[in-house]
Design a protein around this motif. Structure first.
Motif, mmCIF file in Angstrom:
data_model
loop_
_atom_site.group_PDB
_atom_site.id
_atom_site.type_symbol
_atom_site.label_atom_id
_atom_site.label_comp_id
_atom_site.label_asym_id
_atom_site.label_seq_id
_atom_site.Cartn_x
_atom_site.Cartn_y
_atom_site.Cartn_z
ATOM 1 N N VAL A 39 0.858 -1.260 -0.122
ATOM 2 C CA VAL A 39 0.153 0.068 0.028
ATOM 3 C C VAL A 39 0.915 1.099 -0.010
ATOM 4 O O VAL A 39 0.536 2.326 -0.727
ATOM 5 C CB VAL A 39 -1.119 0.123 1.044
ATOM 6 N N LEU A 40 2.019 1.289 0.536
ATOM 7 C CA LEU A 40 2.933 2.281 0.820
ATOM 8 C C LEU A 40 3.536 2.544 -0.684
ATOM 9 O O LEU A 40 3.410 3.911 -1.200
ATOM 10 C CB LEU A 40 4.238 2.217 1.614
ATOM 11 N N ASP A 41 3.627 1.617 -1.257
ATOM 12 C CA ASP A 41 4.080 1.764 -2.906
ATOM 13 C C ASP A 41 3.147 2.597 -3.659
ATOM 14 O O ASP A 41 3.223 3.253 -4.686
ATOM 15 C CB ASP A 41 4.466 0.633 -3.513
ATOM 16 N N LEU A 42 1.985 1.859 -3.589
ATOM 17 C CA LEU A 42 0.659 2.384 -4.421
ATOM 18 C C LEU A 42 0.377 3.670 -4.155
ATOM 19 O O LEU A 42 0.148 4.160 -5.078
ATOM 20 C CB LEU A 42 -0.710 1.409 -4.108
ATOM 21 N N VAL A 43 0.496 4.196 -2.620
ATOM 22 C CA VAL A 43 0.246 5.616 -2.434
ATOM 23 C C VAL A 43 1.359 6.426 -2.995
ATOM 24 O O VAL A 43 0.711 7.534 -3.438
ATOM 25 C CB VAL A 43 0.140 5.684 -0.766
ATOM 26 N N MET A 60 3.794 -6.135 6.619
ATOM 27 C CA MET A 60 3.544 -4.997 7.481
ATOM 28 C C MET A 60 2.155 -4.788 7.606
ATOM 29 O O MET A 60 1.146 -4.696 6.923
ATOM 30 C CB MET A 60 4.085 -3.766 6.491
ATOM 31 N N THR A 61 1.682 -4.392 8.887
ATOM 32 C CA THR A 61 0.362 -4.277 9.255
ATOM 33 C C THR A 61 -0.270 -2.905 9.079
ATOM 34 O O THR A 61 0.499 -1.885 8.585
ATOM 35 C CB THR A 61 0.331 -4.267 10.935
ATOM 36 N N GLY A 62 -1.496 -2.753 9.005
ATOM 37 C CA GLY A 62 -2.087 -1.578 8.496
ATOM 38 C C GLY A 62 -1.678 -0.364 9.545
ATOM 39 O O GLY A 62 -1.627 0.742 9.095
ATOM 40 N N ALA A 66 -0.110 3.250 8.430
ATOM 41 C CA ALA A 66 -0.499 4.304 8.832
ATOM 42 C C ALA A 66 0.367 5.147 9.797
ATOM 43 O O ALA A 66 0.378 6.501 9.329
ATOM 44 C CB ALA A 66 -1.827 4.090 9.834
ATOM 45 N N GLU A 67 1.290 4.716 10.512
ATOM 46 C CA GLU A 67 2.199 5.417 11.003
ATOM 47 C C GLU A 67 3.221 6.068 10.017
ATOM 48 O O GLU A 67 3.568 7.307 10.272
ATOM 49 C CB GLU A 67 3.112 4.615 12.156
ATOM 50 N N GLN A 68 3.565 5.423 9.018
ATOM 51 C CA GLN A 68 4.419 5.550 7.881
ATOM 52 C C GLN A 68 3.432 6.998 6.829
ATOM 53 O O GLN A 68 4.176 7.839 6.398
ATOM 54 C CB GLN A 68 5.097 4.677 6.902
ATOM 55 N N LEU A 69 2.341 6.706 6.928
ATOM 56 C CA LEU A 69 1.515 7.507 6.175
ATOM 57 C C LEU A 69 1.233 8.942 6.756
ATOM 58 O O LEU A 69 0.506 9.832 6.213
ATOM 59 C CB LEU A 69 0.379 7.013 5.508
#
Length: 199
Positions: A39-43, A60-62, A66-69
């Protein structure tokens, strides 16, 4: 058009959720991921308006995602079956815009997404009740000790990792068992995991 990225490791649910949201005239699912890392790559690639994350996913959990986003302009919504106070606490610390339970009706989800886009924060009422009913009794150091116990480390190894004496670690373990009203280490670990207090 509200552009959405979904992350869910159960394929059936991922497909169903995507189809439901695509039925909304003002929403479009532009990407699907099976874990937090994807998801991080997609974002980064798609720059969505909304990122809808499950919590318990492989790699990697959601919550980790979320913490990385946290500093990314897209709004993050956690969608989970788990009404655990520890998870909710972490989600709030990561400044998520929504924390919703999967058993909510689909029209509630679409409505919540529209409200979150306008700047509102939406949390399931059950979670708010939970958040105030129970807080983690363990200090940060006690949580560290329990974390290492959960990884299977011995008292001696924990002492070495945390630069403490064996006796101090034993004292910490005794306090942890007492605070969690657990008879042994396994029970303490299980209780803390169920409450979401072990990251």
């Amino acid at each position: 058009m509200i552009r959405i990225v979904l992350a869910e490791d159960q394929q059936l649910l991922l497909g169903a959720l995507g189809s439901l949201l695509d039925l909304e005239e003002d929403m479009q699912v532009i990407g699907k991921a099976n874990n937090g890392s994807e998801v991080l790559d997609l974002v980064q690639k798609e720059n969505p308006d909304i990122c809808l994350l499950d919590i318990e996913m492989p790699v990697m959990t959601g919550l980790d995602a979320a913490e990385q986003l946290k500093d990314h302009p897209c709004k993050v919504i956690i969608l989970t079956t788990f009404a655990r106070p520890g998870y909710f606490e972490r989600a709030r610390n990561a400044s998520v815009n929504g924390y919703l339970l999967k058993d909510s009706p689909s029209e509630d989800l679409a409505q919540s997404i529209r409200q979150i886009i306008t700047g509102k924060r939406i949390y399931s009422p059950e979670l708010i009740d939970l958040a105030f009913s129970e807080t983690n009794p363990l200090t940060e150091r006690e949580t560290d000790v329990l974390h290492l116990l959960a990884e299977g480390q011995t008292t001696k190894a924990i002492a070495k990792t945390l630069f403490l004496s064996n006796g101090t670690v034993r004292n910490y373990i005794s306090v942890i068992l007492d605070k969690l009203e657990a008879d042994n280490r396994i029970e303490a670990i299980t209780k803390a995991q169920e409450k979401g207090w072990l990251k």
